[in-house]
Design a protein around this motif. Structure first.
Motif, PDB file in Angstrom:
ATOM      1  N   PRO A  68       0.819  -1.225   0.000  1.00 43.15           N
ATOM      2  CA  PRO A  68       0.000   0.000   0.000  1.00 43.15           C
ATOM      3  C   PRO A  68       0.850   1.272   0.000  1.00 43.15           C
ATOM      4  O   PRO A  68       0.495   2.260  -0.639  1.00 43.15           O
ATOM      5  N   ALA A  69       1.975   1.251   0.714  1.00 46.11           N
ATOM      6  CA  ALA A  69       2.861   2.426   0.746  1.00 46.11           C
ATOM      7  C   ALA A  69       3.400   2.715  -0.651  1.00 46.11           C
ATOM      8  O   ALA A  69       3.477   3.874  -1.072  1.00 46.11           O
ATOM      9  N   GLU A  70       3.771   1.664  -1.361  1.00 44.41           N
ATOM     10  CA  GLU A  70       4.278   1.823  -2.728  1.00 44.41           C
ATOM     11  C   GLU A  70       3.192   2.392  -3.643  1.00 44.41           C
ATOM     12  O   GLU A  70       3.435   3.317  -4.419  1.00 44.41           O
ATOM     13  N   THR A  71       1.988   1.863  -3.522  1.00 42.26           N
ATOM     14  CA  THR A  71       0.872   2.330  -4.347  1.00 42.26           C
ATOM     15  C   THR A  71       0.555   3.792  -4.065  1.00 42.26           C
ATOM     16  O   THR A  71       0.363   4.584  -4.997  1.00 42.26           O
ATOM     17  N   CYS A  72       0.513   4.153  -2.788  1.00 40.18           N
ATOM     18  CA  CYS A  72       0.255   5.556  -2.426  1.00 40.18           C
ATOM     19  C   CYS A  72       1.319   6.472  -3.014  1.00 40.18           C
ATOM     20  O   CYS A  72       1.008   7.559  -3.506  1.00 40.18           O
ATOM     21  N   GLY A  73       2.568   6.031  -2.972  1.00 42.85           N
ATOM     22  CA  GLY A  73       3.649   6.819  -3.545  1.00 42.85           C
ATOM     23  C   GLY A  73       3.479   7.015  -5.041  1.00 42.85           C
ATOM     24  O   GLY A  73       3.707   8.104  -5.569  1.00 42.85           O
ATOM     25  N   LYS A  74       3.043   5.975  -5.733  1.00 41.93           N
ATOM     26  CA  LYS A  74       2.884   6.049  -7.190  1.00 41.93           C
ATOM     27  C   LYS A  74       1.758   6.980  -7.604  1.00 41.93           C
ATOM     28  O   LYS A  74       1.849   7.644  -8.625  1.00 41.93           O
ATOM     29  N   ILE A  75       0.693   7.009  -6.815  1.00 39.01           N
ATOM     30  CA  ILE A  75      -0.456   7.837  -7.220  1.00 39.01           C
ATOM     31  C   ILE A  75      -0.510   9.176  -6.491  1.00 39.01           C
ATOM     32  O   ILE A  75      -1.418   9.968  -6.704  1.00 39.01           O
ATOM     33  N   GLY A  76       0.470   9.438  -5.613  1.00 36.92           N
ATOM     34  CA  GLY A  76       0.559  10.734  -4.964  1.00 36.92           C
ATOM     35  C   GLY A  76      -0.358  10.943  -3.782  1.00 36.92           C
ATOM     36  O   GLY A  76      -0.677  12.072  -3.431  1.00 36.92           O
ATOM     37  N   VAL A  77      -0.804   9.860  -3.164  1.00 32.81           N
ATOM     38  CA  VAL A  77      -1.669   9.951  -1.989  1.00 32.81           C
ATOM     39  C   VAL A  77      -0.803   9.805  -0.743  1.00 32.81           C
ATOM     40  O   VAL A  77       0.041   8.913  -0.677  1.00 32.81           O
ATOM     41  N   PRO A  78      -0.991  10.659   0.270  1.00 35.56           N
ATOM     42  CA  PRO A  78      -0.203  10.510   1.505  1.00 35.56           C
ATOM     43  C   PRO A  78      -0.426   9.132   2.129  1.00 35.56           C
ATOM     44  O   PRO A  78      -1.538   8.602   2.104  1.00 35.56           O
ATOM     45  N   TYR A  79       0.638   8.560   2.642  1.00 35.94           N
ATOM     46  CA  TYR A  79       0.559   7.262   3.298  1.00 35.94           C
ATOM     47  C   TYR A  79       0.751   7.452   4.798  1.00 35.94           C
ATOM     48  O   TYR A  79       1.646   8.171   5.223  1.00 35.94           O
ATOM     49  N   ILE A  80      -0.093   6.793   5.597  1.00 32.24           N
ATOM     50  CA  ILE A  80       0.014   6.889   7.050  1.00 32.24           C
ATOM     51  C   ILE A  80       0.495   5.541   7.588  1.00 32.24           C
ATOM     52  O   ILE A  80      -0.186   4.533   7.456  1.00 32.24           O
ATOM     53  N   LEU A  81       1.677   5.553   8.179  1.00 36.03           N
ATOM     54  CA  LEU A  81       2.250   4.372   8.818  1.00 36.03           C
ATOM     55  C   LEU A  81       2.001   4.489  10.317  1.00 36.03           C
ATOM     56  O   LEU A  81       2.017   5.578  10.866  1.00 36.03           O
ATOM     57  N   SER A  82       1.785   3.368  10.976  1.00 41.59           N
ATOM     58  CA  SER A  82       1.459   3.367  12.397  1.00 41.59           C
ATOM     59  C   SER A  82       2.514   2.645  13.213  1.00 41.59           C
ATOM     60  O   SER A  82       3.241   1.792  12.709  1.00 41.59           O
ATOM     61  N   THR A  83       2.551   2.966  14.491  1.00 40.31           N
ATOM     62  CA  THR A  83       3.408   2.240  15.434  1.00 40.31           C
ATOM     63  C   THR A  83       3.119   0.745  15.357  1.00 40.31           C
ATOM     64  O   THR A  83       4.012  -0.074  15.502  1.00 40.31           O
ATOM     65  N   ALA A  84       1.863   0.403  15.138  1.00 41.01           N
ATOM     66  CA  ALA A  84       1.444  -0.996  15.120  1.00 41.01           C
ATOM     67  C   ALA A  84       1.675  -1.670  13.770  1.00 41.01           C
ATOM     68  O   ALA A  84       1.168  -2.756  13.527  1.00 41.01           O
ATOM     69  N   SER A  85       2.449  -1.063  12.898  1.00 38.63           N
ATOM     70  CA  SER A  85       2.728  -1.629  11.583  1.00 38.63           C
ATOM     71  C   SER A  85       3.479  -2.949  11.693  1.00 38.63           C
ATOM     72  O   SER A  85       4.243  -3.176  12.614  1.00 38.63           O
ATOM     73  N   SER A  86       3.277  -3.774  10.716  1.00 35.04           N
ATOM     74  CA  SER A  86       4.011  -5.035  10.663  1.00 35.04           C
ATOM     75  C   SER A  86       5.236  -4.936   9.764  1.00 35.04           C
ATOM     76  O   SER A  86       5.982  -5.895   9.630  1.00 35.04           O
ATOM     77  N   SER A  87       5.424  -3.798   9.132  1.00 35.28           N
ATOM     78  CA  SER A  87       6.607  -3.555   8.305  1.00 35.28           C
ATOM     79  C   SER A  87       7.438  -2.464   8.953  1.00 35.28           C
ATOM     80  O   SER A  87       6.899  -1.569   9.595  1.00 35.28           O
ATOM     81  N   SER A  88       8.741  -2.533   8.760  1.00 37.46           N
ATOM     82  CA  SER A  88       9.611  -1.545   9.390  1.00 37.46           C
ATOM     83  C   SER A  88       9.420  -0.174   8.761  1.00 37.46           C
ATOM     84  O   SER A  88       8.984  -0.042   7.612  1.00 37.46           O
ATOM     85  N   ILE A  89       9.781   0.851   9.515  1.00 37.34           N
ATOM     86  CA  ILE A  89       9.712   2.226   9.027  1.00 37.34           C
ATOM     87  C   ILE A  89      10.579   2.362   7.780  1.00 37.34           C
ATOM     88  O   ILE A  89      10.161   2.940   6.776  1.00 37.34           O
ATOM     89  N   ALA A  90      11.774   1.812   7.809  1.00 42.52           N
ATOM     90  CA  ALA A  90      12.708   1.925   6.681  1.00 42.52           C
ATOM     91  C   ALA A  90      12.160   1.236   5.433  1.00 42.52           C
ATOM     92  O   ALA A  90      12.211   1.797   4.335  1.00 42.52           O
ATOM     93  N   ASP A  91      11.616   0.013   5.578  1.00 38.97           N
ATOM     94  CA  ASP A  91      11.073  -0.706   4.426  1.00 38.97           C
ATOM     95  C   ASP A  91       9.884   0.021   3.820  1.00 38.97           C
ATOM     96  O   ASP A  91       9.734   0.103   2.600  1.00 38.97           O
ATOM     97  N   THR A  92       9.022   0.548   4.687  1.00 41.11           N
ATOM     98  CA  THR A  92       7.841   1.260   4.207  1.00 41.11           C
ATOM     99  C   THR A  92       8.232   2.563   3.523  1.00 41.11           C
ATOM    100  O   THR A  92       7.693   2.903   2.461  1.00 41.11           O
ATOM    101  N   ALA A  93       9.180   3.294   4.113  1.00 41.89           N
ATOM    102  CA  ALA A  93       9.639   4.556   3.508  1.00 41.89           C
ATOM    103  C   ALA A  93      10.271   4.296   2.143  1.00 41.89           C
ATOM    104  O   ALA A  93      10.034   5.035   1.185  1.00 41.89           O
ATOM    105  N   LYS A  94      11.052   3.235   2.042  1.00 42.21           N
ATOM    106  CA  LYS A  94      11.692   2.888   0.767  1.00 42.21           C
ATOM    107  C   LYS A  94      10.634   2.569  -0.294  1.00 42.21           C
ATOM    108  O   LYS A  94      10.725   3.026  -1.430  1.00 42.21           O
ATOM    109  N   ALA A  95       9.630   1.793   0.087  1.00 42.02           N
ATOM    110  CA  ALA A  95       8.580   1.423  -0.862  1.00 42.02           C
ATOM    111  C   ALA A  95       7.765   2.636  -1.294  1.00 42.02           C
ATOM    112  O   ALA A  95       7.345   2.744  -2.435  1.00 42.02           O
ATOM    113  N   ASN A  96       7.571   3.579  -0.383  1.00 41.63           N
ATOM    114  CA  ASN A  96       6.764   4.764  -0.650  1.00 41.63           C
ATOM    115  C   ASN A  96       7.509   5.789  -1.497  1.00 41.63           C
ATOM    116  O   ASN A  96       6.888   6.615  -2.155  1.00 41.63           O
TER     117      ASN A  96
END
Length: 169
Positions: free
Chosen positions: A71-99
């Protein structure tokens, strides 16, 4: 059972964390299908299990359930802000890279441990908007390395071996 969803949610978490009482319907996505199979009539189960009609979502449902990088990657591609949570199952670094270098928000459920909080704040610095929730305890900081190390040191277990214990830490 409470009349409002928020209170019901609180009851589920507090009973689970303090007494080990779990809700009637599993919250484990890997067990949902099996539980539905035993609870539903055969025709109703096969309708749902078959993808409800056209089966259009079945392929995407085969993706790993707990990864948030897609979802982070998709949001990045279409220009929609992505909200990551403390309760995420993916790391901050992995999500930021995908976004990518896009507009990101981070929703912080304030951890009970100051070192975990500091670790999260350092790693989210520069990622965008910070939303802080102070009305509910942190349900998980499972990807935070400080939290993982502290939990392992205190319990002798990996978070995956005692998710309920980790949720109370």
């Amino acid at each position: 059972m409470s009349q409002t969803y928020g209170n019901y949610q609180f009851e589920i978490y507090s009973e689970g964390a303090t007494s080990g009482v779990t809700p009637t319907v599993t919250t484990d996505p890997h067990q949902l299908e099996e539980q539905a199979k035993t609870a539903l009539e055969f025709s109703n189960f096969t309708y749902l299990a078959g993808g409800v009609g056209e089966k259009a979502t079945m392929g995407s449902n085969q993706l790993p359930i707990h990864k948030e990088t897609r979802p982070a990657e998709t949001c990045g591609k279409i220009g929609v802000p992505y909200i990551l949570s403390t309760a995420s199952s993916s790391s901050i670094a992995d999500t930021a890279k995908a976004n990518g270098n896009r507009n990101r928000w981070f929703q912080l459920f304030w951890p009970m441990d100051d070192n975990t909080t500091l670790s999260l704040l350092i790693r989210i610095n520069g990622l965008g908007v910070l939303l802080i929730n102070l009305d509910i305890w942190s349900l998980a900081c499972v990807t935070d390395p400080v939290f993982r190390a502290k939990f392992r040191e205190e319990s002798g277990l990996r978070i995956e071996e005692d998710i309920m214990g980790a949720s109370r830490s």
